[in-house]
Motif scaffolding. Structure first.
Motif, PDB file in Angstrom:
ATOM      1  N   ASN A 148       5.285  11.775   1.712  1.00  0.00           N
ATOM      2  CA  ASN A 148       3.992  12.179   1.132  1.00  0.00           C
ATOM      3  C   ASN A 148       4.137  12.870  -0.226  1.00  0.00           C
ATOM      4  OD1 ASN A 148       2.677  11.122   3.271  1.00  0.00           O
ATOM      5  ND2 ASN A 148       1.977  13.049   4.146  1.00  0.00           N
ATOM      6  N   GLN A 149       5.355  13.344  -0.538  1.00  0.00           N
ATOM      7  CA  GLN A 149       5.570  14.025  -1.814  1.00  0.00           C
ATOM      8  C   GLN A 149       5.742  13.040  -2.963  1.00  0.00           C
ATOM      9  OE1 GLN A 149       5.935  17.429  -1.885  1.00  0.00           O
ATOM     10  NE2 GLN A 149       5.982  17.784   0.303  1.00  0.00           N
ATOM     11  N   LEU A 150       6.213  11.834  -2.632  1.00  0.00           N
ATOM     12  CA  LEU A 150       6.475  10.835  -3.678  1.00  0.00           C
ATOM     13  C   LEU A 150       5.163  10.197  -4.097  1.00  0.00           C
ATOM     14  CD1 LEU A 150       9.474   9.129  -1.871  1.00  0.00           C
ATOM     15  CD2 LEU A 150       9.662  10.547  -3.900  1.00  0.00           C
ATOM     16  N   ARG A 151       4.954  10.141  -5.411  1.00  0.00           N
ATOM     17  CA  ARG A 151       3.717   9.502  -5.885  1.00  0.00           C
ATOM     18  C   ARG A 151       3.992   8.017  -6.066  1.00  0.00           C
ATOM     19  NH1 ARG A 151       2.867  14.725  -9.524  1.00  0.00           N
ATOM     20  NH2 ARG A 151       1.928  15.967  -7.887  1.00  0.00           N
ATOM     21  N   LEU A 152       3.873   7.302  -4.965  1.00  0.00           N
ATOM     22  CA  LEU A 152       4.241   5.885  -4.969  1.00  0.00           C
ATOM     23  C   LEU A 152       3.068   5.017  -5.405  1.00  0.00           C
ATOM     24  CD1 LEU A 152       6.122   5.979  -1.577  1.00  0.00           C
ATOM     25  CD2 LEU A 152       7.163   5.718  -3.802  1.00  0.00           C
ATOM     26  N   GLY A 180       0.138   2.410  -5.468  1.00  0.00           N
ATOM     27  CA  GLY A 180      -0.773   1.921  -4.424  1.00  0.00           C
ATOM     28  C   GLY A 180      -1.026   2.925  -3.318  1.00  0.00           C
ATOM     29  N   GLY A 181      -0.648   4.176  -3.538  1.00  0.00           N
ATOM     30  CA  GLY A 181      -0.919   5.207  -2.529  1.00  0.00           C
ATOM     31  C   GLY A 181       0.177   5.362  -1.497  1.00  0.00           C
ATOM     32  N   GLY A 182       1.255   4.545  -1.610  1.00  0.00           N
ATOM     33  CA  GLY A 182       2.378   4.732  -0.697  1.00  0.00           C
ATOM     34  C   GLY A 182       2.171   4.045   0.647  1.00  0.00           C
ATOM     35  N   PHE A 183       2.916   4.526   1.648  1.00  0.00           N
ATOM     36  CA  PHE A 183       2.905   3.862   2.961  1.00  0.00           C
ATOM     37  C   PHE A 183       3.042   4.916   4.045  1.00  0.00           C
ATOM     38  CE2 PHE A 183       7.105   4.149   1.180  1.00  0.00           C
ATOM     39  CZ  PHE A 183       7.842   4.705   2.196  1.00  0.00           C
ATOM     40  N   TRP A 198       3.623  -2.871   0.928  1.00  0.00           N
ATOM     41  CA  TRP A 198       4.684  -1.911   1.283  1.00  0.00           C
ATOM     42  C   TRP A 198       5.325  -2.289   2.618  1.00  0.00           C
ATOM     43  CZ3 TRP A 198       7.364   0.993  -1.665  1.00  0.00           C
ATOM     44  CH2 TRP A 198       6.813   1.606  -2.784  1.00  0.00           C
TER      45      TRP A 198
END
Lengths: 308, 173
Positions: free
Chosen positions: B25-29, B31-34, B147
């Protein structure tokens, strides 16, 4: 292939489904024990999130940096051999500088309005799969943070404290689809309600349909009773488009929110507002247009060309 | 046997939940991450019997509900994950095309991940959860699908090995 334990499996499935439905029912009826479980979990998670934030910090904006890699490739190639250590230090320094800038600007804003604020670091962002727009900060009830307090950055309104735990707090961002704030237009004092739409663009619904709003009008928070959840005068955003549909009951407009929500690192929680309403004093100065140099070219016809 | 499997699975998913909350959740991936919990739970279920699949869904869904960023009612993710994991386990159980073929497994988990999010949006709408604009929902679901397609091939060998070491070749009750 048929599965041997089908009867038992289905019974277990039914029991689990009934349990989850019971949880949903209890939660929707507002049973306190479930809130306690969630806040307890957050209290346990808080130290892990802080540790994770410290570890992940240098890589946080990695994917954004990758898109600009082409422009700096030659420099990277030249410096690759000896800059690994320096780069890491630089990233940390940049991160600290950005945080310092954000902190300075928010303290400046709070100072002009006479707000008593508490600075906090953003330690986690909400998962996208929840469809909500939240962040977690590293200050909680032990620092005086309570639910329904206004959260600001140097650029303007960030959101509101949704839940507070002992050492952390959950902030609902102004971009959250559930977020609503009463606003007024600086100057005309026309009032309306601003709703989040899941992105940096929010929707403004005006209560009075008689006056006309225009692109570029600045919106300020109208404030709430006892300054909770919103203190008055905080800059919220600027109108970027006006919906002038003929015959519509209420006038609506699209608002570009001031803060950059994708780069939040330091925010401030407004613990108490000043005695006086700051009015329009916090309206941000309009951006200065960059002067464009004018190039004048004098062309003198050569004598040889004219004789030909 | 069931209690042992339940407690071991719980421990595994608590650790995954901690990783999700404190690192992913800390990584600004893009498409909003996975959701690591969602992907591993579905992969875990694809390797298990329907009973273990349902239990996996219950544990992972309950943990997802405990997340402070969860916008739905407590039990919302639990219900959906029980059904999703049971369905994935039911489709995969005894079917060598799924169990023995990593590509089928990847597509099964990715499709289940997307369908679970779609189900979350629909049931959330019924329960009064605000999920944002239609375009935003589409982008989130699409990027989560991408993802899932990218990450499932990476997590599948790890999850398969862990699953095999804990439950043997197949998770029989």
């Amino acid at each position: 292939m048929r599965y041997g334990g089908e009867g038992r499996s289905r019974l277990l499935l039914i029991i689990l489904i009934v349990t989850s439905l019971l949880l949903i029912t209890l939660d929707l009826r507002g049973v306190k024990i479930l809130d306690g479980v969630r806040s307890g979990t957050q209290n346990v998670l808080s130290p892990f999130q802080k540790a994770g934030s410290a570890v992940v910090s240098p890589f946080r904006n990695f994917f954004g940096d990758v898109t600009n890699l082409g422009q700096t490739r030659s420099e990277i190639e030249k410096l690759k051999a000896d800059n690994a250590k320096l780069r890491n230090q630089l990233l940390q320094r940049k991160s600290a500088d950005a945080e310092l800038d954000q902190l300075k600007s928010v303290l400046d804003l709070a100072g002009r309005a006479g707000y008593k604020v508490l600075a906090a670091r953003v330690i986690s962002q909400g998962a996208s799969t929840s469809f909500s727009q939240t962040v977690t900060i590293d200050a909680g009830t032990s620092s005086g943070v309570r639910p329904n307090m206004t959260v600001v950055s140097g650029e303007g309104l960030i959101g509101v404290v949704k839940e507070s735990y002992s050492n952390s707090a959950l902030i609902m961002l102004a971009t959250d689809p559930d977020f609503k704030v009463g606003v007024r237009i600086a100057g005309t004092q026309q009032i309306g309600i601003l709703s989040g739409r899941g992105s940096k663009r929010a929707e403004l619904q005006l209560l009075d349909n008689q006056q006309v709003v225009k692109v570029g009008d600045v919106l300020l928070a109208r404030g709430s009773t006892n300054n909770r959840p919103f203190v008055p005068g905080i800059p919220v955003g600027v109108i970027s488009a006006v919906d002038n549909t003929a015959g519509s009951i209420a006038q609506t407009a699209t608002v570009m929110l001031y803060p950059n929500f994708s780069a939040l690192s330091v925010v401030s929680v407004v613990l108490s507002a000043g005695k006086n309403n700051p009015g329009d004093a916090l309206v941000p100065a309009p951006p200065r247009p960059t002067p464009v140099p004018t190039v004048t070219i004098y062309a003198t016809p050569s004598p040889s060309a004219s004789t030909k | 046997m069931l209690a042992r499997q339940f407690s071991i699975s719980s421990l595994v998913f608590v650790i995954i939940f901690l990783i999700q909350e404190s690192v992913v959740n800390q990584l600004r991936l893009p498409g909003g991450g996975f959701s690591l919990v969602l992907l591993i739970a579905l992969t875990w279920a694809a390797l298990s019997t329907p009973t273990v699949g349902a239990l996996t869904g219950f544990i992972s869904g309950f943990l997802m509900d405990l997340s402070q960023s969860s916008s739905g009612a407590m039990g919302h993710w639990t219900l959906l994950m029980i059904l999703a994991c049971y369905a994935v386990a039911f489709l995969g159980f005894g079917n060598d095309n799924v169990r023995g073929n990593p590509i089928t497994n990847v597509f099964l988990v990715s499709a289940a991940s997307v369908l679970t999010l779609v189900a979350y949006v629909i049931t959330g709408f019924l329960l009064g959860v605000s999920v944002g604009s239609f375009s935003r929902v589409l982008i989130t679901i699409f990027s989560n699908g991408v993802w899932a397609l990218l990450l499932t091939p990476l997590i599948l060998p790890v999850v398969t090995r862990l699953h095999r070491s804990l439950f043997g070749k197949q998770a029989h009750i």
